[in-house]
Design a protein around this motif. Structure first.
Motif, PDB file in Angstrom:
ATOM      1  N   SER A 135       6.042   2.572   8.954  1.00 28.68           N
ATOM      2  CA  SER A 135       5.496   2.121   7.677  1.00 28.68           C
ATOM      3  C   SER A 135       5.089   3.258   6.736  1.00 28.68           C
ATOM      4  N   PHE A 136       4.866   4.461   7.232  1.00 29.01           N
ATOM      5  CA  PHE A 136       4.491   5.565   6.368  1.00 29.01           C
ATOM      6  C   PHE A 136       4.824   6.901   7.024  1.00 29.01           C
ATOM      7  N   HIS A 137       4.776   7.960   6.222  1.00 31.17           N
ATOM      8  CA  HIS A 137       4.971   9.331   6.683  1.00 31.17           C
ATOM      9  C   HIS A 137       3.824  10.164   6.124  1.00 31.17           C
ATOM     10  N   GLU A 138       3.155  10.911   7.002  1.00 33.30           N
ATOM     11  CA  GLU A 138       2.009  11.705   6.570  1.00 33.30           C
ATOM     12  C   GLU A 138       2.301  13.191   6.769  1.00 33.30           C
ATOM     13  N   ILE A 178       0.745  11.142   1.799  1.00 38.13           N
ATOM     14  CA  ILE A 178       1.228   9.980   2.549  1.00 38.13           C
ATOM     15  C   ILE A 178       2.325   9.325   1.727  1.00 38.13           C
ATOM     16  N   LEU A 230       4.615   6.226   1.238  1.00 34.81           N
ATOM     17  CA  LEU A 230       4.751   4.803   1.561  1.00 34.81           C
ATOM     18  C   LEU A 230       6.099   4.344   1.005  1.00 34.81           C
ATOM     19  N   HIS A 278       6.889   2.042  -2.144  1.00 32.27           N
ATOM     20  CA  HIS A 278       5.668   1.890  -2.940  1.00 32.27           C
ATOM     21  C   HIS A 278       5.348   3.145  -3.737  1.00 32.27           C
ATOM     22  N   GLN A 330       0.797   8.855  -1.893  1.00 33.84           N
ATOM     23  CA  GLN A 330      -0.658   8.949  -1.996  1.00 33.84           C
ATOM     24  C   GLN A 330      -1.098  10.362  -1.622  1.00 33.84           C
TER      25      GLN A 330
END
Length: 199
Positions: A20-23, A95, A97, A100, A103
């Protein structure tokens, strides 16, 4: 879900990939540049030396500081000391998303505790490009990663990634290459930014 440290020379940088995400996280420390492997910390945890300050203050408070002005000044100094200890930058993250936006976060606190988080979200609808730029900081030229976004008036605005830590170029290059992949898939094709041709 595993945190990766892709750069051997920069272990303060880590990547976390999930569905759901990559940080992309840069912690506020680095290895000494002399090759010794010594860790250079820019945010310090609470030390036993700091515990002596409230102890000395509580013992000397009724005896030495009888005047109200002295108590007010000492109280303000103590509050300032605690505030500076508790608002250190611990780490900064980007982050991603998918579908989307991006962030940008700055985490502040007393290591390892986070007390404050500053979050800035850039949706893909206004994101225009990513750029590695260079700037002058004191007597040093530093590279920094910038997200170009369309402002409310149609003008291009800049969001600096990792603004407090300003990591070294290999970290920025790794983040830039990964983010270009996401941005090229998500950002709709728009006219490029004004570009001047050399004479």
């Amino acid at each position: 879900m595993q945190r990766l440290r892709p750069l051997q020379t920069n272990p303060e940088f880590s990547i976390l990939h999930t569905d759901s995400f990559h940080e992309y996280r840069v912690e506020n420390w680095h290895l000494a540049r002399d090759g010794s492997g010594t860790v250079v910390r820019h945010a310090s945890a609470w030390s036993w030396k700091y515990s002596l300050f409230p102890l000395m203050l509580s013992v000397s408070w009724p005896k030495v500081f009888a005047g109200s002005l002295a108590r007010v000044l000492i109280s303000l100094a103590a509050i300032f000391f605690v505030w500076t200890r508790c608002t250190q930058v611990i780490h900064e993250t980007i982050i991603v998303l998918p579908e989307h936006g991006i962030q940008l976060e700055t985490h502040k606190g007393l290591p390892p505790l986070t007390f404050f988080t500053n979050k800035r979200f850039v949706p893909y609808t206004i994101l225009r490009d990513l750029v590695i730029n260079e700037g002058i900081k004191r007597w040093d030229v530093r590279y920094y990663l910038v997200v170009l976004k369309e402002g409310t008036t149609g003008r291009v605005a800049l969001e600096v990634c990792f603004p407090n830590i300003l990591p070294h170029f290999p970290i920025l290059l790794q983040v830039y290459q990964d983010l270009r992949e996401f941005v090229s898939r998500q950002v709709p094709s728009t006219p490029s930014l004004p570009h001047t041709q050399p004479p």
